[in-house]
Design a protein around this motif. Structure first.
Motif, PDB file in Angstrom:
ATOM      1  N   THR A 138    -114.503 -45.118  -2.087  1.00  0.00           N
ATOM      2  CA  THR A 138    -115.177 -45.134  -3.383  1.00  0.00           C
ATOM      3  C   THR A 138    -116.689 -45.222  -3.224  1.00  0.00           C
ATOM      4  OG1 THR A 138    -113.301 -46.083  -4.543  1.00  0.00           O
ATOM      5  CG2 THR A 138    -115.481 -46.545  -5.455  1.00  0.00           C
ATOM      6  N   ASN A 139    -117.378 -44.389  -3.961  1.00  0.00           N
ATOM      7  CA  ASN A 139    -118.842 -44.420  -3.976  1.00  0.00           C
ATOM      8  C   ASN A 139    -119.384 -45.160  -5.199  1.00  0.00           C
ATOM      9  OD1 ASN A 139    -119.272 -42.843  -1.608  1.00  0.00           O
ATOM     10  ND2 ASN A 139    -118.632 -41.047  -2.785  1.00  0.00           N
ATOM     11  N   SER A 140    -118.648 -45.132  -6.263  1.00  0.00           N
ATOM     12  CA  SER A 140    -119.174 -45.761  -7.477  1.00  0.00           C
ATOM     13  C   SER A 140    -118.065 -46.377  -8.311  1.00  0.00           C
ATOM     14  CB  SER A 140    -119.955 -44.744  -8.320  1.00  0.00           C
ATOM     15  OG  SER A 140    -119.091 -43.753  -8.813  1.00  0.00           O
ATOM     16  N   ILE A 141    -118.393 -47.494  -8.923  1.00  0.00           N
ATOM     17  CA  ILE A 141    -117.528 -48.132  -9.918  1.00  0.00           C
ATOM     18  C   ILE A 141    -118.420 -48.516 -11.084  1.00  0.00           C
ATOM     19  CG2 ILE A 141    -116.007 -50.058 -10.467  1.00  0.00           C
ATOM     20  CD1 ILE A 141    -115.298 -50.274  -7.526  1.00  0.00           C
ATOM     21  N   TYR A 142    -118.062 -48.063 -12.273  1.00  0.00           N
ATOM     22  CA  TYR A 142    -118.818 -48.424 -13.468  1.00  0.00           C
ATOM     23  C   TYR A 142    -117.902 -49.201 -14.414  1.00  0.00           C
ATOM     24  CZ  TYR A 142    -122.341 -45.111 -11.876  1.00  0.00           C
ATOM     25  OH  TYR A 142    -123.296 -44.472 -11.132  1.00  0.00           O
ATOM     26  N   GLU A 169    -112.685 -49.764 -15.469  1.00  0.00           N
ATOM     27  CA  GLU A 169    -113.626 -49.358 -14.426  1.00  0.00           C
ATOM     28  C   GLU A 169    -113.417 -47.883 -14.127  1.00  0.00           C
ATOM     29  OE1 GLU A 169    -112.316 -52.192 -11.583  1.00  0.00           O
ATOM     30  OE2 GLU A 169    -113.629 -53.782 -12.316  1.00  0.00           O
ATOM     31  N   ILE A 170    -114.519 -47.156 -14.068  1.00  0.00           N
ATOM     32  CA  ILE A 170    -114.473 -45.734 -13.680  1.00  0.00           C
ATOM     33  C   ILE A 170    -114.746 -45.681 -12.183  1.00  0.00           C
ATOM     34  CG2 ILE A 170    -115.461 -43.453 -14.029  1.00  0.00           C
ATOM     35  CD1 ILE A 170    -116.504 -44.467 -16.744  1.00  0.00           C
TER      36      ILE A 170
END
Lengths: 127, 130
Positions: free
Chosen positions: B9-13, B127-128
């Motif tokens: 994973t590179n990003s969690i929003y 979470e995205i």
């Protein structure tokens, strides 16, 4: 700034706040600053009265700020006129029902009776 | 179409969205994502869904379902998290919590409706992941 990427955060701070809740809508968690997201882990309402039941209403106030992911500006309740008996507490939000509060959004609340309900919240400030 | 590998994973929003369905269902309003199914190369982890009844007098019914674009044998399907569950006046019902989070894969979505218009208010936090 934008909604922070939680994988690449530089800071997580624990934060708590407490107020007595008034009988007209008042800000209980101020709007989240730009470039931050709050993870709300706990909201507890305590009735300090020994005799009087009072209800609590809490809602997310977007103050005209769109949420991320095309989420819009809807001000929705997280509790609506829930009675809190005297000498008792209500856990409105706990760890299992935690939620993110995004940029520009806060929590506003109102109590049925003055000088009865105390609001306590705890969250993580992520940036 | 690719299934996102959560290990890489590179990003969690983190996102919270709220809606009060203006139609009395079915099929209801999008809950997560707010406007469209989950985009390509992302997975949504839904940690919290609860519904608030803003009527002071009347109980109403809440429904939440998960549209699965690729349910079994590449066919779509629908999973019900709650169907016509009664939400008493002035109270909340928790449907998803961190005790029972769910993943939405590509082209999936979560939707909700009520048997009343603009009275039940849904909150979803997710979470995205990409």
């Amino acid at each position: 700034m934008a909604n922070p990427n939680i994988v690449q955060v530089s800071t997580i701070n624990g934060k708590s706040i407490a107020w007595n809740v008034g009988t007209s809508n008042g800000i209980l968690i101020p709007a989240v600053p730009t470039g931050e997201v709050y993870k709300i882990n706990s909201i507890t309402i305590s009735n300090l009265s020994t005799t009087t039941t009072s209800w609590i209403s809490l809602f997310r106030q977007t103050t005209g700020t769109d949420g991320p992911d095309s989420g819009g500006q809807y001000n929705g309740y997280i509790a609506y006129q829930i009675d809190v008996p005297p000498k008792s507490s209500l856990a409105v939000i706990g760890k299992s029902t935690s939620f993110y509060l995004n940029e520009g959004h806060g929590i506003t609340g109102v109590a049925q009776n003055s000088a009865t309900l105390n609001f306590h919240a705890s969250w993580e400030v992520i940036s | 179409m690719a299934v996102h590998n959560i290990v890489q994973t590179n990003s969690i929003y983190g996102v919270t969205y709220q809606v009060s369905p203006s139609n009395s269902g079915p099929t209801g309003s999008y809950l997560a994502p707010p406007l469209n199914p989950v985009p390509t190369n992302k997975v949504y982890k839904v940690n919290t869904v609860f519904v608030v009844n803003t009527s002071t007098t009347t109980d109403y019914e809440a429904s939440v379902y998960h549209y699965l674009a690729n349910n079994y044998n590449n066919a779509s399907g629908t999973g019900w998290l709650a169907q016509n569950v009664v939400v008493p006046a002035k109270s909340n019902i928790v449907m998803i919590s961190s005790d029972n989070p769910i993943y939405l894969e590509e082209n999936d979505y979560l939707a909700c409706y009520s048997n009343v218009v603009s009275t039940l208010q849904y909150t979803v936090s997710y979470e995205i992941i990409s």
